[in-house]
Design a protein around this motif. Structure first.
Motif, PDB file in Angstrom:
ATOM      1  N   ASN A 220      17.413 -20.932  -0.961  1.00  0.00           N
ATOM      2  CA  ASN A 220      16.946 -19.660  -0.406  1.00  0.00           C
ATOM      3  C   ASN A 220      17.625 -19.299   0.914  1.00  0.00           C
ATOM      4  OD1 ASN A 220      14.509 -18.675  -2.140  1.00  0.00           O
ATOM      5  ND2 ASN A 220      14.311 -20.897  -1.994  1.00  0.00           N
ATOM      6  N   ARG A 221      18.675 -20.017   1.238  1.00  0.00           N
ATOM      7  CA  ARG A 221      19.465 -19.767   2.452  1.00  0.00           C
ATOM      8  C   ARG A 221      18.586 -19.555   3.692  1.00  0.00           C
ATOM      9  NH1 ARG A 221      24.276 -16.136   2.475  1.00  0.00           N
ATOM     10  NH2 ARG A 221      24.770 -17.645   4.099  1.00  0.00           N
ATOM     11  N   SER A 222      17.624 -20.449   3.876  1.00  0.00           N
ATOM     12  CA  SER A 222      16.725 -20.480   5.041  1.00  0.00           C
ATOM     13  C   SER A 222      15.730 -19.327   5.111  1.00  0.00           C
ATOM     14  CB  SER A 222      17.498 -20.533   6.370  1.00  0.00           C
ATOM     15  OG  SER A 222      18.456 -21.550   6.361  1.00  0.00           O
ATOM     16  N   VAL A 223      15.663 -18.490   4.073  1.00  0.00           N
ATOM     17  CA  VAL A 223      14.641 -17.435   4.104  1.00  0.00           C
ATOM     18  C   VAL A 223      13.665 -17.588   2.932  1.00  0.00           C
ATOM     19  CG1 VAL A 223      15.757 -15.710   5.548  1.00  0.00           C
ATOM     20  CG2 VAL A 223      16.320 -15.810   3.129  1.00  0.00           C
ATOM     21  N   TYR A 224      13.326 -18.831   2.616  1.00  0.00           N
ATOM     22  CA  TYR A 224      12.254 -19.053   1.627  1.00  0.00           C
ATOM     23  C   TYR A 224      10.972 -18.416   2.152  1.00  0.00           C
ATOM     24  CZ  TYR A 224       8.538 -21.285  -0.933  1.00  0.00           C
ATOM     25  OH  TYR A 224       7.404 -21.499  -1.667  1.00  0.00           O
ATOM     26  N   ASN A 225      10.711 -18.631   3.441  1.00  0.00           N
ATOM     27  CA  ASN A 225       9.599 -17.908   4.092  1.00  0.00           C
ATOM     28  C   ASN A 225      10.172 -17.226   5.336  1.00  0.00           C
ATOM     29  OD1 ASN A 225       9.915 -20.059   5.884  1.00  0.00           O
ATOM     30  ND2 ASN A 225       7.733 -20.077   6.400  1.00  0.00           N
ATOM     31  N   THR A 226       9.304 -16.735   6.194  1.00  0.00           N
ATOM     32  CA  THR A 226       9.789 -16.024   7.381  1.00  0.00           C
ATOM     33  C   THR A 226      10.408 -17.016   8.362  1.00  0.00           C
ATOM     34  OG1 THR A 226       7.814 -14.677   7.116  1.00  0.00           O
ATOM     35  CG2 THR A 226       9.126 -14.315   9.110  1.00  0.00           C
ATOM     36  N   PRO A 227      11.682 -16.907   8.606  1.00  0.00           N
ATOM     37  CA  PRO A 227      12.310 -17.836   9.565  1.00  0.00           C
ATOM     38  C   PRO A 227      12.079 -17.343  11.001  1.00  0.00           C
ATOM     39  CG  PRO A 227      13.946 -16.358   8.668  1.00  0.00           C
ATOM     40  CD  PRO A 227      12.646 -15.950   8.051  1.00  0.00           C
ATOM     41  N   PRO A 228      12.399 -18.183  12.001  1.00  0.00           N
ATOM     42  CA  PRO A 228      12.241 -17.745  13.395  1.00  0.00           C
ATOM     43  C   PRO A 228      13.359 -16.775  13.768  1.00  0.00           C
ATOM     44  CG  PRO A 228      13.131 -19.964  13.301  1.00  0.00           C
ATOM     45  CD  PRO A 228      12.900 -19.554  11.883  1.00  0.00           C
ATOM     46  N   VAL A 229      13.114 -15.514  13.468  1.00  0.00           N
ATOM     47  CA  VAL A 229      14.144 -14.475  13.568  1.00  0.00           C
ATOM     48  C   VAL A 229      14.774 -14.423  14.963  1.00  0.00           C
ATOM     49  CG1 VAL A 229      14.497 -11.964  13.491  1.00  0.00           C
ATOM     50  CG2 VAL A 229      13.132 -13.095  11.719  1.00  0.00           C
ATOM     51  N   PHE A 230      13.919 -14.389  15.976  1.00  0.00           N
ATOM     52  CA  PHE A 230      14.448 -14.240  17.329  1.00  0.00           C
ATOM     53  C   PHE A 230      15.266 -15.465  17.751  1.00  0.00           C
ATOM     54  CE2 PHE A 230      14.163 -14.403  22.012  1.00  0.00           C
ATOM     55  CZ  PHE A 230      14.822 -13.218  22.293  1.00  0.00           C
ATOM     56  N   ALA A 231      14.768 -16.643  17.420  1.00  0.00           N
ATOM     57  CA  ALA A 231      15.490 -17.863  17.824  1.00  0.00           C
ATOM     58  C   ALA A 231      16.867 -17.908  17.142  1.00  0.00           C
ATOM     59  CB  ALA A 231      14.665 -19.101  17.475  1.00  0.00           C
ATOM     60  N   ILE A 232      16.933 -17.499  15.892  1.00  0.00           N
ATOM     61  CA  ILE A 232      18.222 -17.498  15.182  1.00  0.00           C
ATOM     62  C   ILE A 232      19.168 -16.464  15.818  1.00  0.00           C
ATOM     63  CG2 ILE A 232      19.353 -16.996  12.968  1.00  0.00           C
ATOM     64  CD1 ILE A 232      16.784 -18.189  11.624  1.00  0.00           C
ATOM     65  N   TYR A 233      18.608 -15.319  16.151  1.00  0.00           N
ATOM     66  CA  TYR A 233      19.409 -14.297  16.840  1.00  0.00           C
ATOM     67  C   TYR A 233      20.005 -14.863  18.137  1.00  0.00           C
ATOM     68  CZ  TYR A 233      20.025 -10.362  20.072  1.00  0.00           C
ATOM     69  OH  TYR A 233      20.514  -9.499  21.017  1.00  0.00           O
ATOM     70  N   MET A 234      19.199 -15.617  18.864  1.00  0.00           N
ATOM     71  CA  MET A 234      19.700 -16.213  20.111  1.00  0.00           C
ATOM     72  C   MET A 234      20.793 -17.244  19.830  1.00  0.00           C
ATOM     73  SD  MET A 234      18.293 -14.802  22.744  1.00  0.00           S
ATOM     74  CE  MET A 234      18.488 -15.961  24.088  1.00  0.00           C
ATOM     75  N   VAL A 235      20.660 -18.000  18.750  1.00  0.00           N
ATOM     76  CA  VAL A 235      21.720 -18.952  18.401  1.00  0.00           C
ATOM     77  C   VAL A 235      23.009 -18.181  18.087  1.00  0.00           C
ATOM     78  CG1 VAL A 235      22.471 -20.749  16.780  1.00  0.00           C
ATOM     79  CG2 VAL A 235      20.089 -20.708  17.566  1.00  0.00           C
ATOM     80  N   MET A 236      22.855 -17.032  17.463  1.00  0.00           N
ATOM     81  CA  MET A 236      24.044 -16.206  17.203  1.00  0.00           C
ATOM     82  C   MET A 236      24.735 -15.836  18.525  1.00  0.00           C
ATOM     83  SD  MET A 236      24.388 -12.458  15.427  1.00  0.00           S
ATOM     84  CE  MET A 236      23.838 -11.535  16.860  1.00  0.00           C
ATOM     85  N   LEU A 237      23.946 -15.405  19.495  1.00  0.00           N
ATOM     86  CA  LEU A 237      24.553 -15.008  20.780  1.00  0.00           C
ATOM     87  C   LEU A 237      25.181 -16.212  21.493  1.00  0.00           C
ATOM     88  CD1 LEU A 237      22.001 -12.461  22.316  1.00  0.00           C
ATOM     89  CD2 LEU A 237      23.977 -12.010  20.850  1.00  0.00           C
ATOM     90  N   VAL A 238      24.515 -17.361  21.421  1.00  0.00           N
ATOM     91  CA  VAL A 238      25.051 -18.546  22.106  1.00  0.00           C
ATOM     92  C   VAL A 238      26.356 -19.000  21.429  1.00  0.00           C
ATOM     93  CG1 VAL A 238      24.654 -20.996  22.621  1.00  0.00           C
ATOM     94  CG2 VAL A 238      22.827 -19.332  23.020  1.00  0.00           C
ATOM     95  N   THR A 239      26.403 -18.975  20.112  1.00  0.00           N
ATOM     96  CA  THR A 239      27.634 -19.402  19.433  1.00  0.00           C
ATOM     97  C   THR A 239      28.774 -18.398  19.684  1.00  0.00           C
ATOM     98  OG1 THR A 239      26.744 -18.440  17.379  1.00  0.00           O
ATOM     99  CG2 THR A 239      26.568 -20.839  17.644  1.00  0.00           C
ATOM    100  N   ARG A 240      28.409 -17.135  19.764  1.00  0.00           N
ATOM    101  CA  ARG A 240      29.423 -16.113  20.129  1.00  0.00           C
ATOM    102  C   ARG A 240      30.002 -16.403  21.512  1.00  0.00           C
ATOM    103  NH1 ARG A 240      27.066 -10.045  19.559  1.00  0.00           N
ATOM    104  NH2 ARG A 240      26.995 -10.058  17.290  1.00  0.00           N
ATOM    105  N   TRP A 241      29.105 -16.692  22.443  1.00  0.00           N
ATOM    106  CA  TRP A 241      29.520 -17.018  23.820  1.00  0.00           C
ATOM    107  C   TRP A 241      30.438 -18.237  23.830  1.00  0.00           C
ATOM    108  CZ3 TRP A 241      27.885 -21.674  26.201  1.00  0.00           C
ATOM    109  CH2 TRP A 241      28.187 -21.802  27.569  1.00  0.00           C
ATOM    110  N   LEU A 242      30.061 -19.224  23.026  1.00  0.00           N
ATOM    111  CA  LEU A 242      30.838 -20.458  22.990  1.00  0.00           C
ATOM    112  C   LEU A 242      32.254 -20.190  22.448  1.00  0.00           C
ATOM    113  CD1 LEU A 242      30.352 -23.374  23.711  1.00  0.00           C
ATOM    114  CD2 LEU A 242      29.271 -23.737  21.493  1.00  0.00           C
TER     115      LEU A 242
END
Ligand code: PMP
Length: 362
Positions: A232-254
């Protein structure tokens, strides 16, 4: 802006300022969505794009091969202490290398669920080092070998992977994930809570090799089943949307600001050596906890001559805007967590304070 201090917390830890600023800008509305990232559905095209970019950024940073899944789960690294044996142990046995408090917890949890063998423990020596290869007698039939690449509490880090032959290697990488380049092919499974180097608390990243899914037993609850999460590519249920968004920003920064893992590794070595030098040149005033070869680049741990001086050190540090330097309650002393997002200026500020304090009190 409210004044920001130097935050040496072990986790949740400091985040890059430009990431926080970007999040602040998008908090009221994502540019093309007209809704806050806190308000969008996890089934929306906006979140699809966030999830996809986060995964791709991690794949690019770590050169993750296509036969590995990247999952974003909840429950912290602590849930992985249980999920790993639940999914991979079966009626076999697993080998655990314990180099600090977190590895010990992982071992105990596995023991509740099946057969776990303590191959090596540094407990008697108060967790000051990792094993030498010749101290390891790995069971060639073990279902996996588990180790903790960086022990956050003791500040003990493996300089490279322990040799385990053909046995699948499982690693709790919570506190040094994304701090240095890595050969993913050496691992069967890596997990890391995001709240040190990758983002805020609330999401745990799991990278696992496809073939491991074949051994997942049939009767696991869906949320605890890697197969269900991967399918289910991590969306079997509601994932931590905001935390994942922040990981996106941190990896972009990196990738974009820092220039990738080789670049951050160089910075991390430089930051750590500034503090270890201050410890080593203090003529015994500061005493580092870990043996020098196994010192962590992320969590620098040390003691002062007395608990009174430690108290004084921590109090005075705060008046220099140096916060969260108290060691974990189980080991005492001081600990400076200098994750990727801690600017070198913060480390210089701490070093100057350490030198000055030792000069005055030593
Ligand atoms: N493993 C390590 C190495 C850690 O540093 C931590 C948290 N400090 C954990 C596991 C537990 O993580 P969580 O709180 O996300 O369950």
């Amino acid at each position: 802006m409210t004044k920001r201090v130097w935050n040496f917390s072990a986790g949740p830890g400091v985040l890059p300022l430009e990431v926080l600023e970007e999040a602040q800008r998008n908090l009221l509305a994502l540019p093309d969505a007209g809704m806050s990232v806190l308000e969008i559905s996890h089934r929306s095209k906006w979140f699809d794009a966030i999830l996809e970019e986060t995964e791709q950024n991690l794949r690019q940073l770590l050169s993750i091969p296509p036969n590995y899944h990247v999952l974003f789960l909840q429950g912290g690294a602590s849930l992985q202490f249980a999920m790993v044996p639940m999914n991979l142990l079966g009626d076999g046995s697993a080998d655990y290398l314990v180099t600090g408090s977190w590895g010990e917890k992982a071992f105990q949890e596995a023991n509740k669920l099946g057969k776990a063998r303590l191959v090596w423990s540094g407990k008697e020596e108060r967790y000051v080092r990792v094993p030498n290869p010749n101290e390891l007698e790995i069971d060639p039939n073990a279902r996996y070998v588990h180790f903790t690449s960086n022990e956050t509490i003791q500040g003990v880090e493996f300089p490279s992977e322990p040799p385990v032959g053909e046995v699948p290697l499982v690693c709790d990488m919570s506190s040094n994930f994304l701090s240095r380049p890595l050969d993913i092919n050496r691992y069967a499974l890596i997990y890391a809570g995001a709240q040190k180097n990758a983002g805020p608390a609330g999401v745990t990243i799991v990278i696992l090799r496809e073939d491991l899914l074949e051994r997942v037993p049939e009767n696991l609850p869906n949320m605890l089943d890697y197969r269900v999460q991967a399918k289910n590519r991590s969306v079997y249920n509601t994932p931590p949307v905001f935390a994942i968004y922040m990981v996106m920003l941190v990896t972009r920064w990196l990738m974009n600001t820092i220039g990738g893992l080789e670049a951050i590794y160089k910075i991390n070595r430089e930051k750590a050596s500034l503090l270890y030098e201050a410890i080593d040149q203090s003529e015994g005033f500061y005493r580092g906890h870990a043996h020098p070869e196994y010192r962590s680049l992320m969590n620098v741990t040390w003691r002062l001559p007395s608990e009174e001086l430690e108290k004084e050190f921590l109090q005075e540090a705060q008046s220099h805007d140096l916060y969260e330097l108290k060691g974990h309650r189980s080991v005492g002393g001081c600990r400076a967590s200098i994750y990727n997002a801690m600017p070198i200026e913060g480390v210089h500020a701490l070093r100057e304070f350490m030198l000055d304090f030792a000069h005055r009190k030593g």
